[in-house]
Motif scaffolding. Structure first.
Motif, PDB file in Angstrom:
ATOM      1  N   GLU A  80       0.837  -1.210   0.000  1.00 53.56           N
ATOM      2  CA  GLU A  80       0.000   0.000   0.000  1.00 53.56           C
ATOM      3  C   GLU A  80       0.869   1.255   0.000  1.00 53.56           C
ATOM      4  O   GLU A  80       0.609   2.209  -0.716  1.00 53.56           O
ATOM      5  CB  GLU A  80      -0.915   0.019   1.222  1.00 53.56           C
ATOM      6  CG  GLU A  80      -2.243  -0.649   0.954  1.00 53.56           C
ATOM      7  CD  GLU A  80      -3.066  -0.784   2.221  1.00 53.56           C
ATOM      8  OE1 GLU A  80      -2.880   0.010   3.160  1.00 53.56           O
ATOM      9  OE2 GLU A  80      -3.887  -1.715   2.263  1.00 53.56           O
ATOM     10  N   ASN A  81       1.908   1.230   0.817  1.00 55.91           N
ATOM     11  CA  ASN A  81       2.811   2.378   0.851  1.00 55.91           C
ATOM     12  C   ASN A  81       3.466   2.600  -0.499  1.00 55.91           C
ATOM     13  O   ASN A  81       3.643   3.735  -0.937  1.00 55.91           O
ATOM     14  CB  ASN A  81       3.917   2.164   1.889  1.00 55.91           C
ATOM     15  CG  ASN A  81       3.397   2.395   3.276  1.00 55.91           C
ATOM     16  OD1 ASN A  81       2.407   3.087   3.456  1.00 55.91           O
ATOM     17  ND2 ASN A  81       4.048   1.801   4.261  1.00 55.91           N
ATOM     18  N   LEU A  82       3.822   1.497  -1.144  1.00 55.71           N
ATOM     19  CA  LEU A  82       4.527   1.609  -2.421  1.00 55.71           C
ATOM     20  C   LEU A  82       3.619   2.086  -3.540  1.00 55.71           C
ATOM     21  O   LEU A  82       4.066   2.680  -4.506  1.00 55.71           O
ATOM     22  CB  LEU A  82       5.110   0.244  -2.807  1.00 55.71           C
ATOM     23  CG  LEU A  82       6.261  -0.229  -1.931  1.00 55.71           C
ATOM     24  CD1 LEU A  82       6.627  -1.666  -2.276  1.00 55.71           C
ATOM     25  CD2 LEU A  82       7.471   0.672  -2.121  1.00 55.71           C
ATOM     26  N   ALA A  83       2.329   1.805  -3.416  1.00 50.10           N
ATOM     27  CA  ALA A  83       1.414   2.142  -4.510  1.00 50.10           C
ATOM     28  C   ALA A  83       1.132   3.639  -4.590  1.00 50.10           C
ATOM     29  O   ALA A  83       0.637   4.126  -5.588  1.00 50.10           O
ATOM     30  CB  ALA A  83       0.104   1.364  -4.364  1.00 50.10           C
ATOM     31  N   GLY A  84       1.470   4.361  -3.532  1.00 45.28           N
ATOM     32  CA  GLY A  84       1.343   5.817  -3.580  1.00 45.28           C
ATOM     33  C   GLY A  84      -0.065   6.324  -3.381  1.00 45.28           C
ATOM     34  O   GLY A  84      -0.995   5.549  -3.157  1.00 45.28           O
ATOM     35  N   ASN A  85      -0.192   7.628  -3.478  1.00 42.73           N
ATOM     36  CA  ASN A  85      -1.476   8.294  -3.270  1.00 42.73           C
ATOM     37  C   ASN A  85      -1.859   9.096  -4.498  1.00 42.73           C
ATOM     38  O   ASN A  85      -1.464  10.248  -4.639  1.00 42.73           O
ATOM     39  CB  ASN A  85      -1.372   9.267  -2.091  1.00 42.73           C
ATOM     40  CG  ASN A  85      -1.788   8.612  -0.810  1.00 42.73           C
ATOM     41  OD1 ASN A  85      -2.687   7.768  -0.805  1.00 42.73           O
ATOM     42  ND2 ASN A  85      -1.124   8.982   0.263  1.00 42.73           N
ATOM     43  N   PRO A  86      -2.630   8.500  -5.404  1.00 42.85           N
ATOM     44  CA  PRO A  86      -2.999   9.261  -6.600  1.00 42.85           C
ATOM     45  C   PRO A  86      -3.877  10.449  -6.240  1.00 42.85           C
ATOM     46  O   PRO A  86      -4.536  10.435  -5.198  1.00 42.85           O
ATOM     47  CB  PRO A  86      -3.768   8.255  -7.455  1.00 42.85           C
ATOM     48  CG  PRO A  86      -4.021   7.069  -6.613  1.00 42.85           C
ATOM     49  CD  PRO A  86      -3.226   7.168  -5.354  1.00 42.85           C
ATOM     50  N   LEU A 271       5.027   8.514 -11.102  1.00 42.17           N
ATOM     51  CA  LEU A 271       3.833   8.966 -11.814  1.00 42.17           C
ATOM     52  C   LEU A 271       2.636   8.231 -11.243  1.00 42.17           C
ATOM     53  O   LEU A 271       2.696   7.020 -11.054  1.00 42.17           O
ATOM     54  CB  LEU A 271       3.938   8.596 -13.298  1.00 42.17           C
ATOM     55  CG  LEU A 271       4.675   9.547 -14.213  1.00 42.17           C
ATOM     56  CD1 LEU A 271       4.780   8.941 -15.603  1.00 42.17           C
ATOM     57  CD2 LEU A 271       3.971  10.900 -14.274  1.00 42.17           C
ATOM     58  N   PRO A 272       1.558   8.938 -10.964  1.00 44.32           N
ATOM     59  CA  PRO A 272       0.409   8.231 -10.418  1.00 44.32           C
ATOM     60  C   PRO A 272      -0.312   7.414 -11.491  1.00 44.32           C
ATOM     61  O   PRO A 272      -0.449   7.865 -12.628  1.00 44.32           O
ATOM     62  CB  PRO A 272      -0.504   9.366  -9.931  1.00 44.32           C
ATOM     63  CG  PRO A 272      -0.125  10.546 -10.755  1.00 44.32           C
ATOM     64  CD  PRO A 272       1.337  10.385 -11.095  1.00 44.32           C
TER      65      PRO A 272
END
Ligand SMILES: Nc1nc2c(ncn2[C@@H]2O[C@H](COP(=O)(O)OP(=O)(O)O)[C@@H](O)[C@H]2O)c(=O)[nH]1
Ligand SMILES: [Mg+2]
Length: 302
Positions: A80-86, A271-272
């Motif tokens: 989850e942390n790696l997937a970022g915050n779009p 990049l999101p």
């Protein structure tokens, strides 16, 4: 929505589930790490896998991770942390007036289909959309787009076969302004004689749009084919070197066991991922939500 992604990610999930089942209460740390390695390899998270494995090893050694069952929890929070915050909303409105979205990507990545899905998504939120058929390089590309636009009742500007895409974009901008459309979406070619030509053309399209509409293009979205895994990451790097990309549309996430490419795209390119494509119809489209995505990826059937 979670369900749709779960179904879409079926192939990735099945293999991950299999690996997770190898972990039982009696598994040793070594067996857990082996299963984890298989999971990360299956999901095609790319170079991230090594870091995650090292991290897991350290967690087991220090005793922070004790019980084998804890590993899927640990993995969930790490991913989850790696997937970022779009950004939320995925396409923030930067100014008053028509917002221009440029769609880029190699041929076959799912550009035109994603464009149709984006039209549908914007329309369903009460927006009017004008489209410019900037892929003038292939006649079939214009026809395919015309069929979608007819179905979706979105006005389409086309040029003659081989016309200058920048002039089509220019006309598209004029029509969007005349109609006071909320959005103008511009399709582009996925391939020219050389990569340099293509980038010069995309740059010119961008400049022409900017002359007509201040701040345009407000969003430049790159469409990537999820089934190509780490290749998609390389493509994004190429495009990103020449174009100011604002986000990724990850198409074909339904037909792949490589869903983890989402994570390396975010990690390596910063990049999101804004949207994901989950099939060939306009409804097969979701705003990318990292938490839900990871849950869908890791959740095993009880
Ligand atoms: N299963 C699946 N197929 C897709 C998706 N997006 C596009 N396609 C298919 O991929 C092929 C190429 O798509 P197209 O939009 O024409 O790609 P373009 O050349 O980049 O414009 C077509 O057969 C599409 O129906 C998706 O999310 N899932
Ligand atoms: Mg196309």
């Amino acid at each position: 929505m979670l369900e749709k992604i779960q179904v879409g990610l079926g192939r990735t999930r099945n293999r991950i589930e299999h690996a997770l089942r190898q972990i039982t209460g009696d598994s040793s740390a070594e067996e857990c790490l082996e299963a984890l390695e298989e999971i990360l390899f299956t999901a095609d998270v790319g170079p991230l896998a090594e870091d995650l494995l090292k991290d897991a090893q350290a967690q087991f050694s220090s005793g922070a991770l004790k019980r084998p069952q804890e590993i899927s929890h640990w993995l969930q929070s790490r991913l989850e942390n790696l997937a970022g915050n779009p950004p939320n909303p995925p396409l923030p409105v930067s100014t008053e007036g028509t917002q221009v979205i440029l769609i880029a990507g190699v041929n076959g990545s799912g550009k035109t289909t994603s464009l149709a899905k984006l039209i549908h998504w914007l329309q369903s939120r009460g927006n009017s959309v004008v489209v410019a058929a900037g892929d003038t390089y292939r006649a079939a590309a214009v026809e395919q787009l015309a069929t979608w636009c007819q179905r979706l009742k979105a006005p389409l500007v086309t040029g003659k076969n081989g016309a200058d895409p920048a002039s089509v974009a220019h006309e598209g901008a004029e029509m969007a302004l005349k109609k006071k459309a909320h959005y103008l979406i511009v399709d582009t070619a996925g391939r020219l004689h050389t990569q340099k030509n293509l980038m010069a053309e995309l740059d010119k399209v961008g400049r022409v749009l900017n002359q007509k509409i201040s701040g345009a293009p407000h969003h430049t979205l790159l469409v990537l084919d999820a089934t190509t895994g780490q290749n998609a990451v390389r493509q994004a790097k190429h495009f990103g070197e020449s174009l100011p990309l604002s986000g990724i549309i990850l198409a074909k996430l339904d037909g792949t066991a490589k869903g983890g490419a989402v994570l390396s795209i975010h990690q390596e390119l910063r990049l999101p991922v804004l949207f994901v494509g989950l099939g060939e119809n306009v409804e097969d489209w979701e705003v990318f939500q990292p938490k839900e995505f990871i849950t869908a990826l890791l959740q095993t059937k009880q």
